[in-house]
Design an enzyme around this catalytic site. Structure first.
Site, PDB file in Angstrom:
ATOM      1  N   ASP A 153       0.816  -1.211   0.000  1.00 20.47           N
ATOM      2  CA  ASP A 153       0.000   0.000   0.000  1.00 20.47           C
ATOM      3  C   ASP A 153       0.855   1.269   0.000  1.00 20.47           C
ATOM      4  OD1 ASP A 153      -2.626  -0.556  -0.378  1.00 20.47           O
ATOM      5  OD2 ASP A 153      -3.266  -0.260   1.697  1.00 20.47           O
ATOM      6  N   ASP A 194     -10.104  -7.820  11.709  1.00 19.00           N
ATOM      7  CA  ASP A 194      -9.897  -9.223  12.050  1.00 19.00           C
ATOM      8  C   ASP A 194     -10.981  -9.747  12.989  1.00 19.00           C
ATOM      9  OD1 ASP A 194      -8.985  -7.518  14.031  1.00 19.00           O
ATOM     10  OD2 ASP A 194      -6.903  -8.152  13.883  1.00 19.00           O
TER      11      ASP A 194
END
Length: 659
Positions: free
Chosen positions: A154, A298
Site C-alpha cells: 500500500d 480481524d
C-alpha cells in the site's frame, strides 16, 4: 489500632486466602476452573449487597458527594462485570496441540499434489526492507508443496516492486488506500485464487512448519480460520524501559497464552490480523472479502463468519515471530487502534448486539476490557487525591473494618484467582502499572470513540527505523508527576490536624494506604515512560550449542554455537583459542555460507563475534536459520525472585547491564 478492629472483619479475607492456597495446591486444573469463578461470583455478590445497602448515602453526604459516589460506583460496576466475564471465560480451556500432531502426521502421509494451494499475503505500507526481508524470506521457506507469496504494497514503492521481481515474488498494489489493511487484502483477494490464505503482517516471520501445523484443522468444515499466537523476538516497552526481561513476559502473553485458549474452548477465539489462515470458501459466503466497518477488521471478520456457522480455531504454538512495539509511541498507536476498533464494532449490525449470536458470544465479544481498563485506573488514581484535597467522598461509610471485610476480598480474590487460572502468567503489580501507564493516552481515545465511532483513521504501528526513538513521553511524565505531587500534598495536609481537609477520620487510614500504593504505581509509570534505547541492533537466538567453527589466522578451530543473530554470534571454541580483540576471523555455521567477522570480546561463555556485512545469500541463510527453524530468542532463565520486588527495585537501583 489493629486491635480495635472487630475479629469478624478478618474472616472473609482469611477464608479467601485459605481457598486460594487450597486450590493452588490441588492437582486438578479443572477443579480450579470450576471452583474459583464460582467463589469470585459469591464474593462479588457479597460486596455488591454491602455496596448498595450501606455506601451510597449517610450522615453529612452532600449533593456533590452523591455525584462522585454514583460515578465511582458506575466505574466499579463496569470493572466487576468485566472481571466476571473473564472469570466465566477462564472456566474452560482447550489445547489443540495433540490435534495438530495428528493432523501433521496425516498431511505428511498425503500425496503432496493433493494438498491445497495457499496464498501468503504480506501486507505492508511503510516498513523498511530490513523488516520486510525477514518476513518474505521466512514465507519463501514455508514447508508446503504449493505456496505463492504475495507482497501487498500500500506504499506503492518502486524499489519494493523491483526487489520482489528479482526474488520472483508476486507484487500487488492498488491506486488508493481505501479501507486501509482490510482494503489492501480485499484487493489482493480479487486477484488471487488459492483456496486458503495465510495473512502475515510485515514484521511476522513464519516458521517453516507453520502450514504443516495449521492446515489440518480445515479438515473440519466448520473451521473458517486457524489462528496462531503473536510471539515476539524483541522486548516490549515495559520490558525494555523497566529492564524486567528476566522476570516478566511481554504484556500480550496473558492474552495469547491464557485468554485465547479459553476463548477457543467456547468457540469464541478470533482472528488477530496476522498469523491466521483463512478458508476462501468461507469468505465467499460473506461477500468474498474482509468486512471494512471497523479498523479491527480481524475481529469483525470472526463475528461475520461466526454467524454463518464458522469458528476460529486457535493453536497456541510458536509458529511465527514478530516485532513487539519498539517504542512507547508505537505501543500507543497499536493499542489505540485496537481500542477504537473494538468499540466501533459495538455500533455495527455485525457486532455483538446484532442478530444471530448466542448470549455467551455476545458477552465474550463485548469490548469491556477497553472500556473498563482506562476508566477504572483513572478513577483509582484520581479518587483519593480529590477526596484529600476537597473532602468529596468516593464511597460513604467506609473505614478499615469495611475495607477488610468487603473490598480487599474482591481485589485479592480476583487477582489471586487470575494468577492461579493463568498458571502464573498474570502479574498483578505489572498489570496495574501498565494499565495506569496506558490510561493517560488510551482513555481519551476510548471516550472519543464511544461518542464518535466513525472517522478514525487506520494507523500502522511503526516498525524498524520508524519506531526507534529515545527521550520520554512528556504527557505521561507530566501527568503522573502532577498526580504524585497532588497525592503528597493531600497526605501532608491531612496529617496535620490544623490543616486537615478530610473530616471523616475513619477514612483517613484507608485513603492514606490507597494513596501510598498509587504513588508507587505512578513512580513506576514515570520510569516506564522514559525510553531506554535497545542494547543491540539485532536480537540474539539460542542455538542449542550446535557444532560450528572459526578460522583464525589460517587455523580452523571447532566449537559450538551458543547464540546467533543477523549481525553476530557467540561461539565457544574447543580448547584454548588464540583469538584476541579486533582479530579478523571466518565463521562456519551449518546452512550458512562462510562469513567474515571481527572479534569484539572474549567472554567466559565464548568468543563474541560481529559479522562484517554478510552478503545477501548469507543474510538470507541466517534469517532461515534463526526464524524458520524452532529457535527462541535468547533470554536469561527467570530466577526465583518476586516480580514485585524487581519492579520496586527499579525505583531505587539502576537497571542491570545486558548479558
Amino acid at each position: 489500632m489493629i486491635l480495635d478492629i472487630p475479629r469478624e472483619a478478618f474472616w472473609p479475607l482469611l477464608a479467601l486466602v485459605g481457598l486460594l492456597f487450597l486450590v493452588k495446591g490441588a492437582a486438578s486444573d479443572r477443579l480450579a476452573r470450576v471452583l474459583l469463578p464460582a467463589a469470585i461470583g459469591l464474593i462479588v455478590a457479597h460486596y455488591l449487597a454491602w455496596r448498595f445497602a450501606a455506601t451510597l448515602d449517610g450522615p453529612g453526604i452532600t449533593g456533590l458527594d452523591h455525584v462522585f459516589i454514583h460515578g465511582f460506583l458506575a466505574v466499579e460496576l463496569l470493572a466487576l462485570a468485566d472481571g466476571m466475564i473473564l472469570m466465566l471465560l477462564l472456566s474452560r480451556r482447550r489445547d489443540n496441540s495433540a490435534d495438530a500432531d495428528r493432523h501433521e502426521r496425516r498431511l505428511a502421509a498425503t500425496d503432496p499434489a493433493a494438498l491445497p494451494a495457499v496464498d501468503v499475503f504480506v501486507a505492508t505500507y511503510n516498513e523498511p526492507i530490513e523488516v520486510l526481508e525477514r518476513t518474505i524470506v521466512g514465507a519463501l521457506a514455508l514447508d508446503w508443496p504449493s505456496v505463492r507469496v504475495w507482497v501487498l504494497d500500500d506504499g506503492r514503492r518502486d524499489w519494493l516492486r523491483a526487489w520482489c521481481a528479482r526474488k520472483g515474488l508476486g507484487y500487488l498494489t492498488r491506486p488508493d488506500n481505501r479501507g486501509a489493511k482490510a482494503g489492501n487484502i480485499n484487493a489482493a483477494l480479487r486477484r488471487t485464487d488459492a483456496p486458503f490464505v495465510l495473512v502475515l503482517d510485515a514484521d511476522f516471520v513464519p516458521r517453516a512448519n507453520f502450514l504443516r501445523r495449521t492446515m489440518g484443522f480445515f479438515d473440519d468444515p466448520r473451521v473458517g480460520i486457524v489462528q496462531a499466537p503473536h510471539r515476539f523476538f524483541n522486548p516490549d516497552p515495559m520490558q525494555q524501559n523497566l529492564s524486567v526481561h528476566r522476570v516478566l513476559p511481554d504484556d500480550q502473553r496473558l492474552f495469547f497464552d491464557v485468554i485465547m485458549p479459553a476463548r477457543d474452548a467456547w468457540n469464541a477465539a478470533f482472528c488477530c490480523g496476522s498469523n491466521g489462515v483463512i478458508r476462501r470458501a468461507a469468505l465467499a459466503e460473506v461477500g468474498g472479502q474482509l468486512p471494512t466497518g471497523s479498523i479491527t477488521e480481524d475481529m469483525l471478520l470472526t463475528l461475520v463468519l461466526l454467524r454463518r456457522g464458522y469458528v476460529t480455531r486457535y493453536l497456541n504454538e510458536t509458529l511465527a515471530l514478530g516485532l513487539a512495539p519498539e517504542s512507547t509511541d508505537a505501543f500507543f498507536v497499536q493499542r489505540a487502534r485496537w481500542a477504537r476498533g473494538a468499540i466501533q464494532i459495538l455500533y455495527l449490525r455485525d457486532g455483538p448486539f446484532g442478530p444471530g449470536l448466542s448470549l455467551l458470544h455476545r458477552l465474550f465479544f463485548l469490548p469491556t476490557h477497553w472500556l473498563s481498563g482506562s476508566l477504572v485506573q483513572a478513577a483509582a488514581l484520581i479518587a483519593p487525591v480529590l477526596f484529600m484535597l476537597t473532602g468529596i467522598v468516593p464511597i460513604a461509610n467506609v473505614g478499615v473494618p469495611e475495607v477488610l471485610m468487603y473490598q480487599l476480598p474482591v481485589v485479592m480474590g480476583y487477582m489471586g484467582a487470575l494468577q492461579i487460572l493463568s498458571r502464573g502468567a498474570y502479574h498483578p503489580l505489572a498489570a496495574v502499572v501498565l494499565s495506569a501507564f496506558s490510561a493517560f493516552r488510551l482513555l481519551p481515545a476510548v471516550l472519543t470513540t464511544l461518542i464518535r465511532p466513525r472517522g478514525h483513521a487506520f494507523r500502522v504501528t511503526p516498525k524498524g527505523r520508524a519506531a526507534h526513538g529515545g527521550g520520554h513521553d512528556r504527557l505521561i511524565v507530566a501527568g503522573a508527576g502532577l498526580l504524585i505531587v497532588a497525592t503528597t500534598v493531600g497526605l501532608v495536609l491531612n496529617a496535620v490536624p490544623d490543616w486537615r481537609i478530610v473530616e471523616r477520620a475513619a477514612l483517613i487510614p484507608v485513603v492514606a494506604g490507597w494513596s501510598v500504593a498509587n504513588a508507587v504505581v505512578l513512580l513506576l509509570v514515570v520510569v516506564l515512560a522514559i525510553s531506554r534505547p535497545p542494547q543491540r541492533d539485532e536480537e540474539r537466538f539460542a542455538m542449542g550449542d550446535e557444532p560450528a567453527a572459526v578460522v583464525i589466522g589460517g587455523t580452523r578451530r571447532g566449537g559450538v554455537l551458543v547464540d546467533l543473530s543477523l549481525t553476530g554470534a557467540l561461539l565457544r571454541a574447543d580448547g584454548p583459542c588464540p583469538a584476541r580483540g579486533d582479530d579478523r576471523v571466518t565463521v562456519e555455521i551449518t546452512g550458512v555460507p562462510a562469513i567474515e567477522a571481527s572479534v569484539v570480546g572474549l567472554r567466559p561463555a565464548g568468543i563474541a563475534l560481529r559479522f562484517d556485512a554478510p552478503d545477501e545469500a548469507a543474510r538470507e541463510a541466517l534469517i532461515r536459520r534463526l526464524f524458520s527453524e524452532a529457535h527462541e530468542p535468547v533470554t536469561v532463565a527467570a530466577p526465583h525472585e518476586s516480580t514485585v520486588m524487581v519492579l520496586l527495585a527499579r525505583l531505587l537501583l539502576p537497571a542491570p547491564r545486558p548479558a
